[in-house]
Design a protein around this motif. Sequence first.
Motif, PDB file in Angstrom:
ATOM      1  N   GLU A   2       0.865  -1.188   0.000  1.00  0.00           N
ATOM      2  CA  GLU A   2       0.000   0.000   0.000  1.00  0.00           C
ATOM      3  C   GLU A   2       0.892   1.225   0.000  1.00  0.00           C
ATOM      4  O   GLU A   2       1.834   1.312   0.791  1.00  0.00           O
ATOM      5  N   GLY A  59      -6.134   3.716   0.569  1.00  0.00           N
ATOM      6  CA  GLY A  59      -6.212   2.937   1.815  1.00  0.00           C
ATOM      7  C   GLY A  59      -7.061   3.633   2.867  1.00  0.00           C
ATOM      8  O   GLY A  59      -7.943   3.020   3.484  1.00  0.00           O
ATOM      9  N   LEU A 114      -9.045  -3.919   5.888  1.00  0.00           N
ATOM     10  CA  LEU A 114      -7.963  -3.842   4.902  1.00  0.00           C
ATOM     11  C   LEU A 114      -6.636  -4.114   5.603  1.00  0.00           C
ATOM     12  O   LEU A 114      -6.290  -3.434   6.566  1.00  0.00           O
ATOM     13  N   SER A 139      -2.574  -4.490   4.787  1.00  0.00           N
ATOM     14  CA  SER A 139      -1.499  -4.359   3.814  1.00  0.00           C
ATOM     15  C   SER A 139      -0.216  -4.871   4.447  1.00  0.00           C
ATOM     16  O   SER A 139       0.102  -4.530   5.587  1.00  0.00           O
ATOM     17  N   ILE A 172       3.296  -0.931   4.128  1.00  0.00           N
ATOM     18  CA  ILE A 172       2.706   0.381   3.821  1.00  0.00           C
ATOM     19  C   ILE A 172       3.842   1.386   3.637  1.00  0.00           C
ATOM     20  O   ILE A 172       4.607   1.641   4.580  1.00  0.00           O
TER      21      ILE A 172
END
Length: 191
Positions: free
Chosen positions: A155, A162, A172, A174, A177
């Motif tokens: 992300e 996001g 969500l 990830s 990031i």
Amino acid sequence: MELLEERIRRDGVVKSEGVLKVDSFLNHQLDIDLFDAMGAEFKRLFADVPVTKILTIEASGIGIACVVARHFGVPVVFAKKAQSINLDGEMYTTRIQSFTHGRIYDVIVSKKFLGPTDHVLIIDDFLANGCALNGLIELVDEAGATVEGIGIAVEKGFQPGGAELRARGYRLESLAIVESMDPDTGEVVFR
Ligand code: 5GP
């Protein structure tokens, strides 16, 4: 996920347009040991979630989705970029703007492969503005299925996708990031 962050630091290439190139291990040449570790991590993160299908979009999401699906023991369905939409009612359809090419694609999923009893984990390689994920969510909604979660490899936290999806209540996760990245020095800072 430390392993993925290390690999991005080592082999990722920061391009000036806010694009991170990871084609030596994530979306052109594929490091399957790394993919397997990512699959195990998604399984750990979504252990409490009922999942009947993994949904992704062609092309670069497919490899990761397949390895994740192996860990969940469910099929992968990938949304196809269609040349023309055949309006025979057999397909769920939506339109997605491509982050990397700027073009708008019609994408389709056959009604045979997604329906109201499905619990869907959406998987993709990158999250930037969220266009790809919004399109995939629309397809799940059209099917009357349930989005149980979204799993992303990388992300880019400095782009808005996001935050918007989390604000809408989606679960969500990830694995890496990126907070910022500098095309001049090549430095990538993670959240
Ligand atoms: P979004 O739809 O969230 O704006 O962008 C996500 C899609 O664009 C992903 O499916 C991915 O293929 C592509 N993408 C977005 N940002 C990057 C990037 O920095 N590097 C690469 N390789 N692909 C990206």
